[in-house]
Motif scaffolding. Sequence first.
Motif, PDB file in Angstrom:
ATOM      1  N   THR A   1       0.849  -1.190   0.000  1.00  9.23           N
ATOM      2  CA  THR A   1       0.000   0.000   0.000  1.00  9.23           C
ATOM      3  C   THR A   1       0.888   1.244   0.000  1.00  9.23           C
ATOM      4  N   ALA A   2       0.252   2.394   0.034  1.00 12.20           N
ATOM      5  CA  ALA A   2       1.018   3.640   0.095  1.00 12.20           C
ATOM      6  C   ALA A   2       1.833   3.737   1.377  1.00 12.20           C
ATOM      7  N   ASP A   3       1.457   2.981   2.409  1.00 12.52           N
ATOM      8  CA  ASP A   3       2.171   3.023   3.693  1.00 12.52           C
ATOM      9  C   ASP A   3       3.322   2.032   3.759  1.00 12.52           C
ATOM     10  N   GLY A   4       3.455   1.148   2.777  1.00 11.93           N
ATOM     11  CA  GLY A   4       4.570   0.225   2.798  1.00 11.93           C
ATOM     12  C   GLY A   4       4.186  -1.175   2.356  1.00 11.93           C
ATOM     13  N   LEU A   5       5.112  -2.098   2.633  1.00  8.34           N
ATOM     14  CA  LEU A   5       4.952  -3.513   2.299  1.00  8.34           C
ATOM     15  C   LEU A   5       4.703  -4.281   3.591  1.00  8.34           C
ATOM     16  N   PHE A   6       3.689  -5.163   3.581  1.00  9.98           N
ATOM     17  CA  PHE A   6       3.261  -5.799   4.827  1.00  9.98           C
ATOM     18  C   PHE A   6       3.085  -7.302   4.643  1.00  9.98           C
ATOM     19  N   GLN A   7       3.331  -8.018   5.756  1.00 13.58           N
ATOM     20  CA  GLN A   7       2.912  -9.410   5.874  1.00 13.58           C
ATOM     21  C   GLN A   7       1.925  -9.490   7.023  1.00 13.58           C
TER      22      GLN A   7
ATOM     23  N   SER B   1      -5.592 -13.458  16.693  1.00 16.03           N
ATOM     24  CA  SER B   1      -6.313 -12.694  15.683  1.00 16.03           C
ATOM     25  C   SER B   1      -5.343 -12.217  14.602  1.00 16.03           C
ATOM     26  N   ALA B   2      -5.884 -11.779  13.484  1.00 16.12           N
ATOM     27  CA  ALA B   2      -5.058 -11.307  12.379  1.00 16.12           C
ATOM     28  C   ALA B   2      -4.268 -10.066  12.797  1.00 16.12           C
ATOM     29  N   SER B   3      -3.007 -10.029  12.407  1.00 18.62           N
ATOM     30  CA  SER B   3      -2.163  -8.874  12.686  1.00 18.62           C
ATOM     31  C   SER B   3      -1.109  -8.767  11.592  1.00 18.62           C
ATOM     32  N   CYS B   4      -0.584  -7.566  11.397  1.00 23.80           N
ATOM     33  CA  CYS B   4       0.334  -7.304  10.289  1.00 23.80           C
ATOM     34  C   CYS B   4       1.623  -6.684  10.802  1.00 23.80           C
ATOM     35  N   VAL B   5       2.713  -6.972  10.093  1.00 24.00           N
ATOM     36  CA  VAL B   5       3.997  -6.327  10.374  1.00 24.00           C
ATOM     37  C   VAL B   5       4.486  -5.667   9.093  1.00 24.00           C
ATOM     38  N   ARG B   6       5.112  -4.524   9.267  1.00 19.94           N
ATOM     39  CA  ARG B   6       5.634  -3.785   8.116  1.00 19.94           C
ATOM     40  C   ARG B   6       7.009  -4.331   7.752  1.00 19.94           C
ATOM     41  N   LEU B   7       7.180  -4.687   6.464  1.00 23.13           N
ATOM     42  CA  LEU B   7       8.444  -5.238   5.998  1.00 23.13           C
ATOM     43  C   LEU B   7       9.361  -4.193   5.391  1.00 23.13           C
ATOM     44  N   GLY B   8       8.812  -3.031   5.033  1.00 23.87           N
ATOM     45  CA  GLY B   8       9.618  -1.992   4.404  1.00 23.87           C
ATOM     46  C   GLY B   8       8.748  -1.109   3.545  1.00 23.87           C
ATOM     47  N   ASP B   9       9.392  -0.330   2.678  1.00 20.70           N
ATOM     48  CA  ASP B   9       8.644   0.499   1.744  1.00 20.70           C
ATOM     49  C   ASP B   9       7.951  -0.383   0.708  1.00 20.70           C
TER      50      ASP B   9
ATOM     51  N   VAL C   1      -6.765  -1.416  -1.195  1.00 23.30           N
ATOM     52  CA  VAL C   1      -6.828  -2.657  -0.414  1.00 23.30           C
ATOM     53  C   VAL C   1      -6.784  -2.314   1.069  1.00 23.30           C
ATOM     54  N   GLN C   2      -7.395  -3.172   1.842  1.00 21.28           N
ATOM     55  CA  GLN C   2      -7.367  -3.047   3.287  1.00 21.28           C
ATOM     56  C   GLN C   2      -6.488  -4.154   3.852  1.00 21.28           C
ATOM     57  N   LEU C   3      -5.660  -3.824   4.822  1.00 19.69           N
ATOM     58  CA  LEU C   3      -4.857  -4.841   5.481  1.00 19.69           C
ATOM     59  C   LEU C   3      -5.775  -5.785   6.252  1.00 19.69           C
ATOM     60  N   ALA C   4      -5.324  -7.011   6.405  1.00 19.22           N
ATOM     61  CA  ALA C   4      -6.142  -8.031   7.063  1.00 19.22           C
ATOM     62  C   ALA C   4      -6.290  -7.795   8.559  1.00 19.22           C
ATOM     63  N   GLY C   5      -5.438  -6.969   9.124  1.00 18.23           N
ATOM     64  CA  GLY C   5      -5.500  -6.709  10.559  1.00 18.23           C
ATOM     65  C   GLY C   5      -4.690  -5.471  10.903  1.00 18.23           C
ATOM     66  N   PRO C   6      -4.620  -5.128  12.199  1.00 22.55           N
ATOM     67  CA  PRO C   6      -3.843  -3.961  12.612  1.00 22.55           C
ATOM     68  C   PRO C   6      -2.343  -4.228  12.496  1.00 22.55           C
ATOM     69  N   VAL C   7      -1.595  -3.144  12.323  1.00 22.88           N
ATOM     70  CA  VAL C   7      -0.138  -3.253  12.255  1.00 22.88           C
ATOM     71  C   VAL C   7       0.409  -3.266  13.683  1.00 22.88           C
ATOM     72  N   VAL C   8       1.273  -4.260  13.969  1.00 17.71           N
ATOM     73  CA  VAL C   8       1.855  -4.392  15.305  1.00 17.71           C
ATOM     74  C   VAL C   8       3.374  -4.306  15.189  1.00 17.71           C
ATOM     75  N   ILE C   9       4.021  -3.990  16.298  1.00 16.54           N
ATOM     76  CA  ILE C   9       5.482  -3.872  16.302  1.00 16.54           C
ATOM     77  C   ILE C   9       6.111  -4.853  17.288  1.00 16.54           C
ATOM     78  N   ASP C  10       5.291  -5.683  17.937  1.00 15.57           N
ATOM     79  CA  ASP C  10       5.814  -6.568  18.984  1.00 15.57           C
ATOM     80  C   ASP C  10       6.013  -7.999  18.507  1.00 15.57           C
ATOM     81  N   ARG C  11       6.059  -8.224  17.195  1.00 15.07           N
ATOM     82  CA  ARG C  11       6.377  -9.559  16.703  1.00 15.07           C
ATOM     83  C   ARG C  11       7.124  -9.460  15.379  1.00 15.07           C
ATOM     84  N   GLU C  12       7.820 -10.536  15.050  1.00 18.37           N
ATOM     85  CA  GLU C  12       8.551 -10.627  13.800  1.00 18.37           C
ATOM     86  C   GLU C  12       7.644 -11.226  12.722  1.00 18.37           C
TER      87      GLU C  12
END
Length: 262
Positions: free
Chosen positions: A109-115, A126-134, A230-241
């Motif tokens: 998305t415009a905010d970056g690349l996510f898994q 529950s579903a959660s997302c991490v940012r992988l980079g731009d 597109v909508q991410l499948a869940g919120p972006v978190v920073i406490d997991r890899e």
Amino acid sequence: MPVLIRSAGRVLGPLVLALPALLVACTSEQPPTPPPVDPGPVEVDAARDELAALAAAAQDRHLVAQYVYSQAGKPDRTIVFTSANDGSWRVDVPGGALGGTADVSMASTADGLFQCALPSAGHTGSASCVRLGDRDDAIPRRSDPRVQHLLTDWLNVLTDRRAPLAVAPANPPKGLTGTCYSVDSTSASLNAPLDVGIYCYDQDGTPTGVRTGAGTLRLAAAPGPAPATVQLAGPVVIDREPLDTAAPPTPDPSESPSAGTP
């Protein structure tokens, strides 16, 4: 008069005798007929141009589509691909992580690349997302399910005439439809710009199927209209890899506390 005729005969005689020789000489001086042009390179260039045009149309094709992904020794999986009108994309991959036990969603998305980790056997939360980079960064190899490349960034390679590729027309593999091309790498590098195989497209740019050494992706039904984004499948978190594609190591029972040990 007889004298004149005899004189003319004496003049024309040598000319008549010399004329065939002159004709032969002129004929022998004609340039030889050039050999026929080999149509091979022309056909190869045409195939490369045709595939590049279809891949460019695929880049502009915004849709929601379901694909069946088949791999040897594994059950078929349904991949959901969303290409939104704003250029963002999302690919949901069942069994895309932790050795096939966890479902993931890859998104740009415009905010970056996510898994995003989806609720599944390997991820019970529950579903959660991490940012992988731009958004244009490479996905770390250990977290890359790879199937999304067939529908996203490898289109850039197919449209790039400088990419080290050899392209030729191909018959659709069993189960696939559309106009198909065999794509091989001409680079000696071990890091090929994409997986070699057969790539198939509809005339409007819809990817209808891809077969590579990793598996076969087949369009399952007519695509639907694209969302605005597109909508991410869940919120972006920073406490997991991000989840790895490989299965986690099996715990060693000898390292676990024995029963009754305090």
